[in-house]
Write a protein that holds these residues in place. Structure first.
Motif, PDB file in Angstrom:
ATOM      1  N   HIS A  33       0.841  -1.186   0.000  1.00 36.54           N
ATOM      2  CA  HIS A  33       0.000   0.000   0.000  1.00 36.54           C
ATOM      3  C   HIS A  33       0.883   1.245   0.000  1.00 36.54           C
ATOM      4  CE1 HIS A  33      -3.465  -2.494   0.758  1.00 36.54           C
ATOM      5  NE2 HIS A  33      -2.820  -3.073   1.761  1.00 36.54           N
ATOM      6  N   PRO A  34       0.552   2.239  -0.831  1.00 42.74           N
ATOM      7  CA  PRO A  34       1.364   3.460  -0.865  1.00 42.74           C
ATOM      8  C   PRO A  34       1.269   4.227   0.457  1.00 42.74           C
ATOM      9  CG  PRO A  34      -0.593   3.710  -2.224  1.00 42.74           C
ATOM     10  CD  PRO A  34      -0.563   2.295  -1.763  1.00 42.74           C
ATOM     11  N   ARG A  35       2.370   4.855   0.807  1.00 40.28           N
ATOM     12  CA  ARG A  35       2.413   5.603   2.067  1.00 40.28           C
ATOM     13  C   ARG A  35       2.198   7.090   1.867  1.00 40.28           C
ATOM     14  NH1 ARG A  35       7.507   2.463   4.831  1.00 40.28           N
ATOM     15  NH2 ARG A  35       6.508   0.448   4.793  1.00 40.28           N
ATOM     16  N   ILE A  36       2.148   7.526   0.629  1.00 36.79           N
ATOM     17  CA  ILE A  36       1.939   8.946   0.360  1.00 36.79           C
ATOM     18  C   ILE A  36       0.680   9.088  -0.493  1.00 36.79           C
ATOM     19  CG2 ILE A  36       4.382   9.515   0.479  1.00 36.79           C
ATOM     20  CD1 ILE A  36       4.405   9.553  -2.569  1.00 36.79           C
ATOM     21  N   THR A  37       0.133  10.276  -0.468  1.00 36.52           N
ATOM     22  CA  THR A  37      -1.015  10.557  -1.321  1.00 36.52           C
ATOM     23  C   THR A  37      -0.547  11.478  -2.442  1.00 36.52           C
ATOM     24  OG1 THR A  37      -1.652  12.413   0.085  1.00 36.52           O
ATOM     25  CG2 THR A  37      -2.688  10.285   0.522  1.00 36.52           C
ATOM     26  N   MET A  38      -1.117  11.292  -3.610  1.00 35.35           N
ATOM     27  CA  MET A  38      -0.739  12.099  -4.761  1.00 35.35           C
ATOM     28  C   MET A  38      -1.806  13.147  -5.028  1.00 35.35           C
ATOM     29  SD  MET A  38       0.895   9.397  -7.462  1.00 35.35           S
ATOM     30  CE  MET A  38      -0.433   8.210  -7.409  1.00 35.35           C
ATOM     31  N   SER A  39      -1.342  14.326  -5.349  1.00 37.80           N
ATOM     32  CA  SER A  39      -2.278  15.383  -5.708  1.00 37.80           C
ATOM     33  C   SER A  39      -2.794  15.113  -7.119  1.00 37.80           C
ATOM     34  CB  SER A  39      -1.570  16.740  -5.659  1.00 37.80           C
ATOM     35  OG  SER A  39      -0.611  16.820  -6.692  1.00 37.80           O
ATOM     36  N   PRO A  40      -3.890  15.747  -7.475  1.00 26.04           N
ATOM     37  CA  PRO A  40      -4.411  15.558  -8.835  1.00 26.04           C
ATOM     38  C   PRO A  40      -3.397  15.966  -9.917  1.00 26.04           C
ATOM     39  CG  PRO A  40      -6.084  16.564  -7.459  1.00 26.04           C
ATOM     40  CD  PRO A  40      -4.823  16.526  -6.655  1.00 26.04           C
ATOM     41  N   GLY A  41      -2.601  16.970  -9.642  1.00 24.84           N
ATOM     42  CA  GLY A  41      -1.587  17.390 -10.614  1.00 24.84           C
ATOM     43  C   GLY A  41      -0.539  16.311 -10.851  1.00 24.84           C
ATOM     44  N   VAL A  42      -0.127  15.650  -9.792  1.00 27.02           N
ATOM     45  CA  VAL A  42       0.850  14.575  -9.908  1.00 27.02           C
ATOM     46  C   VAL A  42       0.243  13.402 -10.662  1.00 27.02           C
ATOM     47  CG1 VAL A  42       2.188  12.874  -8.607  1.00 27.02           C
ATOM     48  CG2 VAL A  42       2.144  15.255  -7.867  1.00 27.02           C
TER      49      VAL A  42
END
Length: 74
Positions: A33-42
């Motif tokens: 599971h990813p530990r970071i969240t991505m912004s819509p721009g990313v």
């Protein structure tokens, strides 16, 4: 104990592959599971990069096809 194909070669190779697979499974489990969240721009930038990569692969395949069939792209 006499040297045989099974205990001299096959068993050590099986042990190496088994240990390797266990290590890979542990790494996959850790990063499941990813530990970071991505912004819509990313997310958008990654989507554009993925589309660009697919375009480059298609272009490379087309170039290969034209060279193999004797055509010229120039």
């Amino acid at each position: 104990m006499a040297f045989t194909l099974k205990n001299g070669i096959i068993e050590p190779v099986k042990a190496v592959f088994s240990n390797g697979m266990a290590a890979i499974s542990a790494i996959n489990k850790k990063y499941e599971h990813p530990r970071i969240t991505m912004s819509p721009g990313v997310k958008f930038a990654l989507l554009m990069l993925r589309i660009y990569l697919i375009f480059l692969v298609i272009l490379l395949a087309y170039k290969f096809y034209t060279i193999v069939t004797g055509g010229s792209m120039a």
